[in-house]
Design a protein around this motif. Structure first.
Motif, PDB file in Angstrom:
ATOM      1  N   THR A   4       0.842  -1.187   0.000  1.00 31.10           N
ATOM      2  CA  THR A   4       0.000   0.000   0.000  1.00 31.10           C
ATOM      3  C   THR A   4       0.878   1.239   0.000  1.00 31.10           C
ATOM      4  OG1 THR A   4      -0.110  -0.134   2.380  1.00 31.10           O
ATOM      5  CG2 THR A   4      -1.941  -1.068   1.180  1.00 31.10           C
ATOM      6  N   PRO A   5       0.442   2.336  -0.657  1.00 33.79           N
ATOM      7  CA  PRO A   5       1.251   3.549  -0.711  1.00 33.79           C
ATOM      8  C   PRO A   5       1.528   4.080   0.692  1.00 33.79           C
ATOM      9  CG  PRO A   5      -0.742   3.719  -2.075  1.00 33.79           C
ATOM     10  CD  PRO A   5      -0.845   2.472  -1.298  1.00 33.79           C
ATOM     11  N   THR A   6       2.662   4.723   0.832  1.00 33.93           N
ATOM     12  CA  THR A   6       3.052   5.175   2.168  1.00 33.93           C
ATOM     13  C   THR A   6       2.998   6.688   2.295  1.00 33.93           C
ATOM     14  OG1 THR A   6       5.313   5.109   1.440  1.00 33.93           O
ATOM     15  CG2 THR A   6       4.535   3.202   2.695  1.00 33.93           C
ATOM     16  N   ARG A   7       1.934   7.288   1.912  1.00 37.34           N
ATOM     17  CA  ARG A   7       1.765   8.715   2.150  1.00 37.34           C
ATOM     18  C   ARG A   7       1.492   8.952   3.619  1.00 37.34           C
ATOM     19  NH1 ARG A   7       0.076  12.486  -1.907  1.00 37.34           N
ATOM     20  NH2 ARG A   7       0.134  11.494  -3.920  1.00 37.34           N
ATOM     21  N   LYS A 105      -6.625   7.734  -0.954  1.00 39.25           N
ATOM     22  CA  LYS A 105      -6.325   6.357  -1.389  1.00 39.25           C
ATOM     23  C   LYS A 105      -5.506   5.553  -0.363  1.00 39.25           C
ATOM     24  CE  LYS A 105      -3.888   5.920  -5.204  1.00 39.25           C
ATOM     25  NZ  LYS A 105      -3.626   6.019  -6.641  1.00 39.25           N
ATOM     26  N   PRO A 106      -4.463   6.133   0.254  1.00 44.34           N
ATOM     27  CA  PRO A 106      -3.729   5.332   1.248  1.00 44.34           C
ATOM     28  C   PRO A 106      -4.627   4.856   2.389  1.00 44.34           C
ATOM     29  CG  PRO A 106      -2.497   7.303   0.653  1.00 44.34           C
ATOM     30  CD  PRO A 106      -3.855   7.453   0.040  1.00 44.34           C
ATOM     31  N   HIS A 107      -5.605   5.682   2.758  1.00 42.38           N
ATOM     32  CA  HIS A 107      -6.545   5.263   3.810  1.00 42.38           C
ATOM     33  C   HIS A 107      -7.449   4.141   3.304  1.00 42.38           C
ATOM     34  CE1 HIS A 107      -5.678   8.530   6.696  1.00 42.38           C
ATOM     35  NE2 HIS A 107      -5.328   9.180   5.598  1.00 42.38           N
ATOM     36  N   TRP A 130     -12.810   8.570  -9.572  1.00 39.59           N
ATOM     37  CA  TRP A 130     -11.488   9.143  -9.800  1.00 39.59           C
ATOM     38  C   TRP A 130     -10.563   8.127 -10.468  1.00 39.59           C
ATOM     39  CZ3 TRP A 130     -10.724  13.628 -11.010  1.00 39.59           C
ATOM     40  CH2 TRP A 130      -9.457  14.228 -10.976  1.00 39.59           C
ATOM     41  N   ARG A 131      -9.313   8.525 -10.663  1.00 39.44           N
ATOM     42  CA  ARG A 131      -8.371   7.733 -11.458  1.00 39.44           C
ATOM     43  C   ARG A 131      -7.935   6.457 -10.727  1.00 39.44           C
ATOM     44  NH1 ARG A 131      -7.002  13.072 -12.874  1.00 39.44           N
ATOM     45  NH2 ARG A 131      -7.082  13.341 -15.131  1.00 39.44           N
ATOM     46  N   VAL A 132      -7.709   5.420 -11.518  1.00 38.88           N
ATOM     47  CA  VAL A 132      -7.174   4.173 -10.986  1.00 38.88           C
ATOM     48  C   VAL A 132      -6.050   3.738 -11.924  1.00 38.88           C
ATOM     49  CG1 VAL A 132      -7.671   1.768 -10.409  1.00 38.88           C
ATOM     50  CG2 VAL A 132      -9.432   3.512 -10.063  1.00 38.88           C
ATOM     51  N   GLU A 133      -4.899   3.452 -11.356  1.00 37.10           N
ATOM     52  CA  GLU A 133      -3.742   3.062 -12.160  1.00 37.10           C
ATOM     53  C   GLU A 133      -3.488   1.553 -12.022  1.00 37.10           C
ATOM     54  OE1 GLU A 133      -2.718   5.323 -14.014  1.00 37.10           O
ATOM     55  OE2 GLU A 133      -3.574   7.076 -12.996  1.00 37.10           O
ATOM     56  N   PRO A 134      -2.732   0.988 -12.973  1.00 36.30           N
ATOM     57  CA  PRO A 134      -2.455  -0.454 -12.887  1.00 36.30           C
ATOM     58  C   PRO A 134      -1.852  -0.859 -11.538  1.00 36.30           C
ATOM     59  CG  PRO A 134      -1.842   0.363 -15.045  1.00 36.30           C
ATOM     60  CD  PRO A 134      -2.231   1.573 -14.236  1.00 36.30           C
ATOM     61  N   GLU A 135      -0.971  -0.009 -10.964  1.00 34.94           N
ATOM     62  CA  GLU A 135      -0.373  -0.390  -9.676  1.00 34.94           C
ATOM     63  C   GLU A 135      -1.415  -0.395  -8.553  1.00 34.94           C
ATOM     64  OE1 GLU A 135       0.710   1.909 -11.767  1.00 34.94           O
ATOM     65  OE2 GLU A 135       1.259   3.782 -10.790  1.00 34.94           O
ATOM     66  N   ASP A 136      -2.478   0.406  -8.710  1.00 35.15           N
ATOM     67  CA  ASP A 136      -3.584   0.341  -7.746  1.00 35.15           C
ATOM     68  C   ASP A 136      -4.283  -1.015  -7.843  1.00 35.15           C
ATOM     69  OD1 ASP A 136      -3.148   3.023  -7.020  1.00 35.15           O
ATOM     70  OD2 ASP A 136      -4.446   3.740  -8.626  1.00 35.15           O
TER      71      ASP A 136
END
Ligand code: SF4
Length: 396
Positions: A4-7, A105-107, A130-136
């Motif tokens: 998961t992204p680390t923002r 998104k991180p949440h 909203w946008r969704v990327e392949p890595e998502d």
């Protein structure tokens, strides 16, 4: 495994800011028809004219903020009186923000991870525009237990005062999600359909084309409440309807035009393809399961459903024992007679959360005697339906 992204997490609202929220918004868990809804992040920069944030007096809060940590939110959700492990459907951030905004998104991913790590197999619905990327998609595929559905909102409305998000974004993210789906499923959430605004032949054609990039498609109408009508008026947007309504407005003529556009008589097993009137039907179909809201009892809703899905729902749908339904309803505070008809459990004195609790528990519709549903307009407003053609109400 995807990470998961680390923002950094969103800042928490101060006590003073919390006090300024409407009580409904400060209550992070709300039971809605499609599931127990978790909303501990509020605020959204998107200016969708029809957004339910108008109802919460929150439309001007453009910067998302958290009301509590994700861990606290998940603990509150799973400890909620109406939460049943593996059974209660869950919705995430569907009220006051978009779950795929970069700062949200991180949440979203963190909450999904926390639920998944508990071994829960509940349905989880995430609705986004909203946008969704392949890595998502890699992250969304990484969960092992939850039954995850990403619903992509698409309206096709081009008036930016109503729909500020370009339809091209919806199309791109739907294709991305569908192309990368492994463990999750994706649903084209075609809404709000508004006559004269986004139901031209070109719109219907576009939706049908998009439907080929989703496991299921759900179409639905507009919530046109007083707060949203006031926003339209203040911004010089023509009102789509003369009056407002408590339920979603989906006029009969629009529905018929949609059904005609999707109809393929050569496909005898699924003449309308995977097209559904109800969110839970689309979600259930996408996962190869019977509808968890028991809509099969409202049989006219099923007249567009693929044959195999009808069989699945038929085999799972069971009329509850009257004594058991009465006992459970009374325990939740029902007054008066509790009746189990061939379509629904009919109760008095219960508001929506306990009714949905019964509905999801029994897999059988639960209706309020005071708010009967009309035949063929199940759960939708009367607007756009001829009174002369109104068949009898379903409730006794
Ligand atoms: S059979 Fe009826 S209840 Fe089941 S998914 Fe289809 S429309 Fe929904």
């Amino acid at each position: 495994m995807a990470t998961t992204p680390t923002r950094r997490p969103l800042p928490l609202l101060t006590t003073e800011q919390l006090r300024s929220l409407k009580p409904e918004l400060a209550t992070v868990i709300e039971y809605r028809k499609s599931g127990l809804s978790l909303n501990h992040v509020v605020g959204c920069p998107l200016d969708c004219g029809y957004c339910v944030r108008h109802l919460f007096g929150n439309f001007e809060m453009k910067v998302p903020r958290a009301l509590m940590t994700d861990e606290e939110a998940v603990t509150a959700l799973t400890g909620h009186a109406y939460f049943r492990p593996h059974r209660t459907p869950v919705q995430l951030f569907n009220r006051a923000t978009d779950p795929m905004l970069p700062v949200v998104k991180p949440h979203t991913f963190n909450v999904l991870r926390l639920l998944d790590e508990r071994g829960l197999t509940n349905h989880v619905l995430v609705i986004t525009r909203w946008r969704v990327e392949p890595e998502d998609c890699d992250v969304l595929n990484s969960f092992r237990n939850i039954r995850l559905t990403i619903l992509v909102t698409h309206s096709g409305i081009t008036d930016q005062r109503i729909e500020p998000v370009d339809s091209a974004i919806a199309e791109a993210r739907l294709r991305t999600l569908y192309a990368h789906a492994d463990r999750y499923r994706t649903v084209l959430y075609w809404r709000p359909v508004v006559p004269g605004l986004n139901d031209t032949d070109a719109h219907l054609h576009q939706a049908r084309e998009l439907a080929g990039h989703a496991h299921a498609t759900v179409f639905t109408g507009l919530f046109f409440r007083a707060e949203i009508a006031a926003y339209y008026k203040a911004h010089g947007i023509p009102a789509p309807y003369e009056g407002t309504a408590r339920r979603k407005i989906m006029p009969e003529d629009s529905e018929q035009r949609i059904l005609r556009a999707f109809h393929d008589p050569t496909n005898t097993e699924a003449p309308y393809g995977p097209l559904f009137r109800k969110t839970s039907c689309g979600v259930a179909y996408a996962h190869g399961e019977p509808d968890y809201n028991g809509h099969y009892g409202i049989r006219e809703l099923c007249d567009i459903c693929p044959t195999a899905q009808l069989g699945l729902c038929a085999s799972a749908w069971q009329k509850p024992d009257s004594a058991e339904a009465t006992r459970e309803a009374r325990a939740l505070g029902a007054a008066g007679d509790v009746e189990v008809t061939d379509r629904a459990i009919i109760v008095e004195g219960l508001d929506e959360p306990p009714r949905y609790y019964l509905q999801h528990g029994f897999g059988y519709q639960c209706h309020d005697r005071a708010k009967p549903h009309h035949h063929r307009r199940h759960g939708r407003a009367d607007v756009g339906w001829s009174p002369a053609e109104q068949p009898p109400r379903e409730s006794p």
